[in-house]
Design an enzyme around this catalytic site. Structure first.
Site, mmCIF file in Angstrom:
data_model
loop_
_atom_site.group_PDB
_atom_site.id
_atom_site.type_symbol
_atom_site.label_atom_id
_atom_site.label_comp_id
_atom_site.label_asym_id
_atom_site.label_seq_id
_atom_site.Cartn_x
_atom_site.Cartn_y
_atom_site.Cartn_z
ATOM 1 N N ASP A 116 -21.606 17.189 76.821
ATOM 2 C CA ASP A 116 -21.704 17.495 75.388
ATOM 3 C C ASP A 116 -21.624 19.004 75.139
ATOM 4 O OD1 ASP A 116 -21.909 14.844 74.785
ATOM 5 O OD2 ASP A 116 -24.063 14.861 74.380
ATOM 6 N N GLU A 137 -13.084 13.200 74.323
ATOM 7 C CA GLU A 137 -12.678 14.571 74.622
ATOM 8 C C GLU A 137 -11.382 14.950 73.943
ATOM 9 O OE1 GLU A 137 -11.023 12.066 78.084
ATOM 10 O OE2 GLU A 137 -12.611 11.976 76.584
ATOM 11 N N ASN A 155 -18.573 14.679 83.200
ATOM 12 C CA ASN A 155 -19.720 13.829 82.895
ATOM 13 C C ASN A 155 -20.325 13.233 84.162
ATOM 14 O OD1 ASN A 155 -19.995 14.071 80.093
ATOM 15 N ND2 ASN A 155 -18.427 12.529 79.694
#
Length: 366
Positions: free
Chosen positions: A235, A261, A226
């Site tokens: 995503d 996650e 991220n």
């Protein structure tokens, strides 16, 4: 048959279909939604045999996978789930014909039986096909009425998905975990009873005597993904991992996104000497997959055997401990709780835990 009597019979059957739609609207369990829809349709058309298929379109191929079958003995109908995973097959001409229009239907005669197919969904977007075999050719009005009923089935299915699926990955969400876990515990109890049954009965139900398992999956270094590539590509990683889970595990295995996650897998009736390779196959699939822009991604897994004597929190805790061992000892690996305990790599420090392990050991050697 006199017109008035025929009209009365037709009204009764329509009321029966409306009653089925009302029953469907109260159904919350996914398999019960399938069963209720198939059985109501069978009764309405006086069917002797029915099949419910899921539809999958992966250009250029249109395929179907059997979800369940319904049989009538003339008095009642009986639904049977298909529990050994889906085998995707090409559609035959009749099924293809019904999928050619919005909520379409098609029929053909085969010997003394009429074979009918009904698509559930708009043109190009149908997700299910219901096939019914009946000795009597139905009226067009009856087929149209059943098409409307199947729209109720589609609406109820959409409501179920809204309430039970994770918005991003379309895996089961966390709030559905407790109900599914209770079913897994029940399956583990049945397997335990079957293993203690006489030899002849064990052989007859061999596939149901295998244990059940709970696995926890965590994407390695997901925060770095991220931070380095942005949440949009993060995503995308979650979506791809979810797709790989669907491909790696059986259709009847339960797959959850637990948040962030972390994912959870429930395996039912899997032999102890196979479970490690099943989880490791998925881990390898993730490792080999080329994720857009991100490149290579790895995941760590831990799993535990379902013991009906333990609480859900304890069982999930065991799988978590095995996962943390994988994370803390190199990542990108699979470990089972029992094996870690037996090899001395993990220790249970609570008195209750020690007593449980001693009980397990006693059961093995006594």
């Amino acid at each position: 048959m006199p017109p008035r009597q025929a009209s009365s019979l037709s009204s009764q059957r329509l009321l029966q279909l409306l009653a089925g739609a009302e029953c469907l609207s109260r159904t919350r369990d996914l398999r019960e939604i399938f069963r209720t829809a198939a059985e109501c349709a069978m009764r309405f058309l006086n069917g002797s045999y029915g099949l419910l298929f899921a539809v999958r379109f992966t250009p250029p191929d249109l395929t179907v996978g059997l979800l369940g079958c319904c049989v009538s003995d003339g008095t009642d109908t009986y639904w049977d789930d298909v529990c050994d995973g889906q085998s995707w097959l090409p559609v035959d001409p009749l099924l293809a014909n019904c999928l050619d229009t919005d909520f379409g239907h098609a029929l053909m005669q085969e010997g003394d039986m009429w074979r009918l197919a009904f698509s559930v969904g708009a043109l190009g977007q149908a997700r299910w096909v219901l096939e019914i075999h009946t000795p009597t050719k139905p009226r067009e009005a009856d087929c149209n009425a059943l098409c409307l009923f199947l729209r109720c089935f589609e609406n109820q299915q959409q409501q179920w998905e809204y309430a039970n699926l994770d918005t991003l990955t379309r895996l089961l969400n966390r709030k559905t975990f407790d109900d599914d876990f209770e079913r897994l515990i029940a399956a583990a109890e049945l397997a335990e009873q079957a293993r203690k049954a006489p030899q002849e009965r064990r052989e007859q139900a061999q596939s149901f005597t295998q244990p059940c398992w709970l696995g926890v999956v965590d994407i390695d270094h997901f925060k770095k993904i991220n931070d380095n590539f942005g949440h949009l590509f993060g995503d995308e990683v979650l979506l791809r991992v979810a797709d790989l889970m669907r491909q790696s595990f059986r259709n009847n295995d339960k797959l959850f996104r637990f948040g962030g996650e972390e994912f959870v897998v429930m395996l039912r009736n899997v032999a102890e000497d196979h479970v490690q390779s099943i989880f490791n196959r998925f881990r390898s699939d993730v490792e080999k997959h080329d994720f857009p822009r991100v490149g290579r991604v790895a995941c760590s897994l831990g799993f535990a055997r379902i013991d009906p004597r333990l609480s859900p929190a304890e069982l999930l805790g065991r799988a978590d401990e095995a996962l943390y061992y994988s994370k803390n000892n190199g990542r990108n690996q699979v470990n089972g709780f029992d094996e870690l305990i037996m090899s001395g790599k993990l220790r249970i420090n609570t008195p209750a835990g020690q007593a449980q392990i001693q009980s397990d050991i006693d059961e093995i050697f006594l």
